[in-house]
Design a protein around this motif. Structure first.
Motif, PDB file in Angstrom:
ATOM      1  N   CYS A  64      21.198 -40.889 -63.678  1.00  0.00           N
ATOM      2  CA  CYS A  64      20.319 -40.525 -62.555  1.00  0.00           C
ATOM      3  C   CYS A  64      19.673 -39.170 -62.779  1.00  0.00           C
ATOM      4  N   LEU A  67      16.935 -39.647 -65.297  1.00  0.00           N
ATOM      5  CA  LEU A  67      15.784 -40.337 -64.697  1.00  0.00           C
ATOM      6  C   LEU A  67      14.945 -39.375 -63.862  1.00  0.00           C
ATOM      7  N   TYR A  75      13.969 -44.785 -59.573  1.00  0.00           N
ATOM      8  CA  TYR A  75      15.088 -45.601 -60.045  1.00  0.00           C
ATOM      9  C   TYR A  75      16.429 -44.964 -59.668  1.00  0.00           C
ATOM     10  N   TYR A  79      19.240 -46.707 -57.201  1.00  0.00           N
ATOM     11  CA  TYR A  79      20.667 -46.801 -57.504  1.00  0.00           C
ATOM     12  C   TYR A  79      21.505 -46.209 -56.376  1.00  0.00           C
ATOM     13  N   PHE A  84      20.678 -51.885 -56.913  1.00  0.00           N
ATOM     14  CA  PHE A  84      20.814 -52.285 -58.306  1.00  0.00           C
ATOM     15  C   PHE A  84      21.708 -53.503 -58.352  1.00  0.00           C
ATOM     16  N   VAL A  91      10.546 -53.666 -65.266  1.00  0.00           N
ATOM     17  CA  VAL A  91      10.340 -52.227 -65.467  1.00  0.00           C
ATOM     18  C   VAL A  91       9.455 -52.003 -66.691  1.00  0.00           C
ATOM     19  N   LEU A 110      18.653 -47.361 -67.456  1.00  0.00           N
ATOM     20  CA  LEU A 110      18.677 -48.399 -66.415  1.00  0.00           C
ATOM     21  C   LEU A 110      19.753 -49.446 -66.708  1.00  0.00           C
TER      22      LEU A 110
END
Length: 134
Positions: A64, A67, A75, A79, A84, A91, A110
């Motif tokens: 995370c 990202l 994304y 999550y 998810f 994507v 991901l």
């Protein structure tokens, strides 16, 4: 080295049915003469499950963070909102304008989040199943 034992109630493992398949395998790896007491074994299995969960949370947090830093906070938010697993193919189509060098790490992160989310779902399903059987 390890003797294979059956998973029947006649093997002295009356509480195997309440364990997850991974925990059952760990329990059955021990030789019968070296098997630990049920209380000690349950503590070992609980510690193993806790360590697995902590490792999973660390991997998810790192994914995370990456990202967000790479410019894909949506994304990470998905999550955190428990939306998810997501389809990696969709994507890739959404970000077809990006270089392959950036799409591959994105998909790798991901996939990590998908794996962590599916493991969370498995744990919750096993807990619900155990509660309904009790």
């Amino acid at each position: 080295m390890f003797r294979q034992m059956s998973r029947t109630s006649g093997s002295g493992c009356y509480y195997l049915n309440s364990m997850s398949p991974e925990s059952q395998e760990m329990y059955l790896r021990f030789d019968q003469t070296m098997r630990r007491s049920p209380y000690r074994m349950s503590r070992i299995l609980a510690r193993h499950q806790l360590l697995t969960k902590i490792q999973q949370e660390i991997e998810a947090k790192e994914a995370c963070d990456w990202l967000r830093a790479a410019g894909f906070p949506q994304y990470a938010q998905l999550y955190e909102d428990s939306q998810f697993p997501i389809d990696i193919g969709a994507v890739k189509k959404d970000h077809d304008f990006l270089d392959k060098d950036l799409v591959e790490p994105l998909c790798r992160r991901l996939n990590t989040l998908n794996k962590c989310a599916s493991m969370k779902l498995d744990v919750n399903f096993q807990r619900k199943k155990a509660i309904t059987l009790a």
